[in-house]
Design an enzyme around this catalytic site. Structure first.
Site, PDB file in Angstrom:
ATOM      1  CB  SER A 436      43.326  -0.009 -16.273  1.00 19.22           C
ATOM      2  OG  SER A 436      43.016   0.266 -14.932  1.00 19.22           O
ATOM      3  CG  ASP A 615      40.069  -7.931 -14.218  1.00 12.84           C
ATOM      4  OD1 ASP A 615      40.546  -7.111 -13.420  1.00 12.84           O
ATOM      5  OD2 ASP A 615      40.046  -7.752 -15.446  1.00 12.84           O
ATOM      6  CG  HIS A 647      43.668  -4.863 -13.662  1.00 13.07           C
ATOM      7  ND1 HIS A 647      42.451  -4.472 -14.160  1.00 13.07           N
ATOM      8  CD2 HIS A 647      44.447  -3.735 -13.638  1.00 13.07           C
ATOM      9  CE1 HIS A 647      42.465  -3.171 -14.422  1.00 13.07           C
ATOM     10  NE2 HIS A 647      43.671  -2.703 -14.124  1.00 13.07           N
TER      11      HIS A 647
END
Length: 678
Positions: A436, A615, A647
């Site tokens: 991320s 995701d 995610h």
């Protein structure tokens, strides 16, 4: 007036009485005084002598004031001495000495200590931390407090305030060492965070020059026993061999078993109890609870590695000090006990926004096996201002309209600290594995220090595509964990059909986004930290975090879900710092103000993009980035999809992600071809 006139005589009598009581063991003083014509009271030995051998025919008696007493009948009677054992010579009687000082003298003589003993006093209360450095006589040299160092209100008693006080006092001690060769003792009082901070500073590199001189630790903390308070006055002798075994991360000692994680709060009362227990100690315990799942993890207090290398790898936690002593990065390292000179570059795992290195706990076993097999190392690092790293103030000086300046300052806050960490660790090159926001910052670091990065493995990276995109950040707070992962799952190349299927799902989620989701998205996009909102609820915070944890990590099992909740709760309730970067790096719409898809073509190293098939991060940016790398002459870009994963791909399907990580770490740099389609 008569009383005032009599005071001199009273004082003189008292003086004579003291001289009679403190010098009674021989008649030497009396004889020498007599030679000078001064009358002195006789000693005890004089009184015990046989009067036949005494040269004085008329021994004089004295009262308690030292005044001569006239003899009865005008003649003083000689004392009667009965037969008894022989008396020892006068020089055999010991000199009068304070019993505590005498005990200290014996102790110092036993250990060969002849140096002055200075003292460092730490008073850690719930309002402040006060640390004092003093000479043996109690003369204070330096006193530091959380308030004096600029911490305001409740921050004065925090761990950061205590740690900075400790750093300042240790600096003063080092300066004093240039003038005086001394030893010192540590006096502790109170159970505030400053107590833990001082012990941490002593046992890390900050205290390397002073801990060898520490001889005693005394705990004077009052504890309540029944209706009274007692003080722990007994000294605890701590030799440096024991201090060296203390964890550099200030975590719980190996000799103390960690209690199981608390139940996730479901009521206000249980939420208050969890809120009260949160802090530095709770954070250290919650992280260690996750790391202890590794059989080769060495907690605090573990003995050093055996010379026969009974285990192929060891894992330890530490705090790596940066150039500024107030800045440090919390680090977890897995190292080979038999390093190979031909080992591939070490891997460094970098977590996402507001997370911590504990999120990778399911990936450490596979990476540990890789370390043992290849003789390399793996490190997981908490970004500065996040996780359990130093929570230092985060400020951006650039004006609001200066987008490039804001982005550069925000990126530098993290990138510069990572570069300092690399130098402190002595790493020449690294393979960065970022999730991320950690993926975004990994690219930014590689662009600024291209010779220090051998590969990039980006797990659902943020800030890649242009706007508009189909990213829905509020789904991180509302979506349950994607489940269904099985042993047959494996990474799949991201062909156009899989990418389009994922984008269609994200577009549908955008259309169905509720009003509450839109509010959360708006606040997040405007720079409001979700952690700031949780902290503002005070006692309700743990229960709000529990709702997220029980939904997001339900697939981990009951025990691991509780452990993850406690870990997230502690790092979320910590002082806000690096989390405030979000509004400077990401614009409304959750896309980067300076998208990486426009910058990544400058890289000449292998870059691998990884997304989950559920995701909420837009994969279009990864696909376009691989193409731009190819157009720039870098054919080593790849993109994969992980089945049954959202995610947090590394948590949702750890086996598939671990297989991919090992494959990419073993792949020689410069091998392979661009892969995002059949």
């Amino acid at each position: 007036m008569s009383l005032l006139k009599s005071l001199p005589s009273i004082r003189s009598r008292a003086s004579l009485a003291r001289r009679a009581s403190f010098a009674p063991f021989s008649s030497t003083a009396s004889t020498s005084a007599g030679a000078t014509g001064t009358s002195q009271p006789p000693g005890i030995l004089d009184a015990l002598r046989d009067p036949a051998n005494d040269s004085r025919s008329q021994p004089q008696a004295y009262d308690v004031w030292g005044k001569p007493v006239p003899p009865v009948g005008g003649v003083a009677e000689a004392p009667v001495v009965e037969d008894g054992p022989p008396l020892p010579p006068p020089e055999s009687y010991p000199r009068s000495m304070n019993p505590v000082a005498a005990a200290n003298q014996v102790t110092r003589a036993a250990v060969g200590q002849e140096k002055p003993l200075y003292a460092v006093s730490v008073k850690a209360t719930r309002n402040n931390t006060i640390v004092t450095f003093a000479r043996p006589g109690g003369d204070q040299l330096v006193t530091l407090t959380g308030g004096k160092l600029g911490f305001k209100k409740s921050n004065r008693n925090g761990y950061e305030a205590g740690y900075q006080c400790a750093v300042g006092i240790i600096g003063a001690m080092e300066e004093q060492m240039k003038k005086v060769d001394f030893e010192w003792e540590l006096l502790l009082k109170g159970f505030g965070s400053g107590r833990e901070a001082m012990l941490t500073a002593i046992t890390t590199s900050v205290g390397a020059n002073v801990k060898d001189r520490l001889k005693r630790v005394t705990d004077r903390t009052p504890i309540k026993i029944g209706e009274r308070f007692r003080c722990l006055k007994n000294d605890v002798e701590l030799r440096l061999a024991h201090l060296a075994q203390m964890s550099e991360s200030a975590s719980i000692s190996d000799s103390i078993s960690l209690p199981p994680a608390r139940e996730i709060p479901s009521s206000f009362f249980s939420s208050v109890k969890s809120w009260w227990s949160a802090g530095e100690k709770g954070s250290a315990a919650s992280e260690e609870r996750l790391l202890r799942k590794l059989p080769y993890f060495r907690p605090a207090g573990s003995p050093p590695v055996t010379p026969d290398h009974a285990t192929p790898v060891i894992a330890q936690s530490s705090r790596v000090e940066l150039d500024d002593p107030r800045h440090y990065l919390n680090t977890f390292s897995i190292k080979s006990t038999t390093p190979s000179p031909d080992a591939p570059p070490p891997a460094v795992l970098l977590h996402g926004y507001g997370a911590g290195l504990g999120f990778f706990y399911q990936n450490f076993p596979a990476l540990g096996q890789w370390v043992g097999k290849r003789g390399s190392s793996v490190h997981a690092v908490d970004w500065l201002g996040m996780g359990r790293s130093a929570r230092v103030p985060f400020h951006v000086k650039a004006k609001r309209e200066d987008i490039d300046g804001r982005v550069h300052e925000a990126e530098s806050f993290f990138i510069d600290s990572l570069e300092q960490w690399r130098r402190k660790m002595g790493l020449e090159t690294m393979t960065l594995i970022g999730h991320s926001l950690g993926g975004y910052l990994s690219i930014a670091y590689a662009l600024r220090y291209p010779t220090r990065v051998s590969k990039l493995i980006l797990l659902s990276p943020a800030g890649i595509p242009h706007d508009p995109n189909t990213t829905v950040p509020s789904r991180e707070l509302t979506d349950p964990q994607t489940t269904g992962a099985n042993e047959g799952d494996h990474p799949e190349p991201a062909d156009p059909k899989r990418i389009q299927d994922l984008k269609s799902t994200q577009q549908e989620a955008q259309r169905q986004e509720s009003r509450s989701r839109k509010v959360l998205t708006y606040l997040w996009e405007q720079g409001w930290s979700p952690f700031q909102i949780v902290r503002s609820t005070l006692f309700w915070g743990p229960m709000l975090i529990g709702k997220y944890s029980s939904r997001r990590f339900i697939g981990l099992g009951e025990e691991d879900t509780r452990a993850m909740h406690e870990y997230i709760m502690n790092i979320t309730l910590a002082k806000g710092s690096g989390e405030y970067c979000i509004s400077h790096l990401l614009a409304p719409g959750a896309h980067a103000r300076r998208p990486m898809v426009d910058r990544i073509s400058a890289l000449k190293i292998p870059v691998t993009f990884v997304y989950g098939d559920h995701d909420w991060m837009d994969p279009e940016g990864g696909k376009e980035s691989v193409e731009r790398l190819r157009q720039a002459g870098n054919g080593f870009g790849r993109m994969y999809m992980i089945p049954h994963a959202g995610h947090h791909v590394y948590l949702d399907n750890p086996k598939a992600v671990n297989d991919l990580l090992i494959k990419e770490l073993d792949r020689p740099a410069g091998s392979g071809r661009t892969s995002h389609s059949p």
